[in-house]
Write a protein that holds these residues in place. Sequence first.
Motif, PDB file in Angstrom:
ATOM      1  N   VAL A 216     -51.492 -81.518  35.104  1.00  0.00           N
ATOM      2  CA  VAL A 216     -52.246 -82.750  34.867  1.00  0.00           C
ATOM      3  C   VAL A 216     -53.126 -83.059  36.074  1.00  0.00           C
ATOM      4  CG1 VAL A 216     -52.072 -85.244  34.452  1.00  0.00           C
ATOM      5  CG2 VAL A 216     -50.512 -83.669  33.287  1.00  0.00           C
ATOM      6  N   SER A 217     -52.565 -82.921  37.285  1.00  0.00           N
ATOM      7  CA  SER A 217     -53.344 -83.165  38.504  1.00  0.00           C
ATOM      8  C   SER A 217     -54.522 -82.209  38.613  1.00  0.00           C
ATOM      9  CB  SER A 217     -52.447 -83.025  39.738  1.00  0.00           C
ATOM     10  OG  SER A 217     -51.446 -84.016  39.744  1.00  0.00           O
ATOM     11  N   LEU A 218     -54.295 -80.944  38.256  1.00  0.00           N
ATOM     12  CA  LEU A 218     -55.374 -79.958  38.311  1.00  0.00           C
ATOM     13  C   LEU A 218     -56.482 -80.302  37.328  1.00  0.00           C
ATOM     14  CD1 LEU A 218     -53.408 -76.589  38.657  1.00  0.00           C
ATOM     15  CD2 LEU A 218     -54.900 -77.644  40.365  1.00  0.00           C
ATOM     16  N   GLU A 219     -56.106 -80.747  36.139  1.00  0.00           N
ATOM     17  CA  GLU A 219     -57.117 -81.120  35.147  1.00  0.00           C
ATOM     18  C   GLU A 219     -57.935 -82.306  35.640  1.00  0.00           C
ATOM     19  OE1 GLU A 219     -59.499 -81.149  31.879  1.00  0.00           O
ATOM     20  OE2 GLU A 219     -58.101 -79.587  32.544  1.00  0.00           O
ATOM     21  N   TYR A 220     -57.255 -83.266  36.266  1.00  0.00           N
ATOM     22  CA  TYR A 220     -57.958 -84.420  36.820  1.00  0.00           C
ATOM     23  C   TYR A 220     -58.918 -83.988  37.918  1.00  0.00           C
ATOM     24  CZ  TYR A 220     -58.710 -89.069  38.789  1.00  0.00           C
ATOM     25  OH  TYR A 220     -59.282 -90.227  39.248  1.00  0.00           O
ATOM     26  N   MET A 221     -58.469 -83.053  38.763  1.00  0.00           N
ATOM     27  CA  MET A 221     -59.322 -82.549  39.836  1.00  0.00           C
ATOM     28  C   MET A 221     -60.526 -81.791  39.279  1.00  0.00           C
ATOM     29  SD  MET A 221     -58.447 -83.611  42.729  1.00  0.00           S
ATOM     30  CE  MET A 221     -59.602 -82.558  43.618  1.00  0.00           C
ATOM     31  N   LYS A 222     -60.325 -81.070  38.184  1.00  0.00           N
ATOM     32  CA  LYS A 222     -61.436 -80.341  37.566  1.00  0.00           C
ATOM     33  C   LYS A 222     -62.524 -81.305  37.122  1.00  0.00           C
ATOM     34  CE  LYS A 222     -58.852 -76.349  35.825  1.00  0.00           C
ATOM     35  NZ  LYS A 222     -58.315 -75.701  34.596  1.00  0.00           N
TER      36      LYS A 222
END
Length: 304
Positions: A216-222
């Motif tokens: 989820v954090s990675l998707e937000y960062m993307k």
Amino acid sequence: MGKKNIEELNLMDDFLMGSVLSYPVVGPEVCRKMISIILSREIREVRIVPQKAYFGADTDKHGIRLDVYAEETREGDVDTVYDIEPDKSSKGEMRLALPRRTRFYHAKIDADSLASGEDYAQLKNVTVIFISPYDPFGLKRMIYTIKNTCVEEPDMPYEDGMQTLFLYTKGSKGNPPEELRRLLRYLEDSREENALDEDLKEIHRMVQQVKRDREVSLEYMKIYERECMIREEGREEGYASGGEAAKIGIIRRKVEKGFSAPEIAEMLETEESYVNEVMHLLEKNEGASDLEIARKKLGIEEDE
């Protein structure tokens, strides 16, 4: 959105609401608790379809993308469909269009929920729930419940299975239940200190679980990096094409969420003809980046 880290997001933020309610196991339970509090009745089981899209009947017809589509099941069959829409856009034109917007949402959901040959009695109940930090009708109510009635006989039973709830997070008129007050306060400011009862403490625990998930954090960062890339491309390509790319990126995201050209034009305070032209280019050049669309829009030739 780029100025916030994921820990600072509240459930009224589209990204976090969608991420939590689409999360395996956690999502249906959070949704079940939320709907139970909103309706003041126990919801037993729900199934989540995140970001459900209803496309137009033709390429020039308007579609929608629902933030959270949930199905309440009873004895294995879908009994009621819920669409939950956190909405922060308080601009005048958008607010005035809310009744027609919800009418369109109901129509799209209804059209998709009755199979060929099924009797009209099989049509599912549909409840659309808008949650906003602004007062949609200016009457200070926390709950506005909209149902069809007979004008001449308002007390005559008329149940078509359709209702819309507009929830205003700061509303006070009408003595709303304390559980709902606490829920809406938590949705707007999703900190532990606002989880003031057992249901909200459980919801907060599950929200924190989602926030800590690496994927989820990675998707937000993307998403954040995509915004940064648009700005960086703008610097590299010059103000004109860069600014155009950023604007096109916003229009693309609004289109993906199902907003119409007039609605997008109102949000961006720009001409509807401009939005229509960009939407046409996006449709014609599927897969092209925002910067590539901007170049086509401005007539800038690609490098050989």
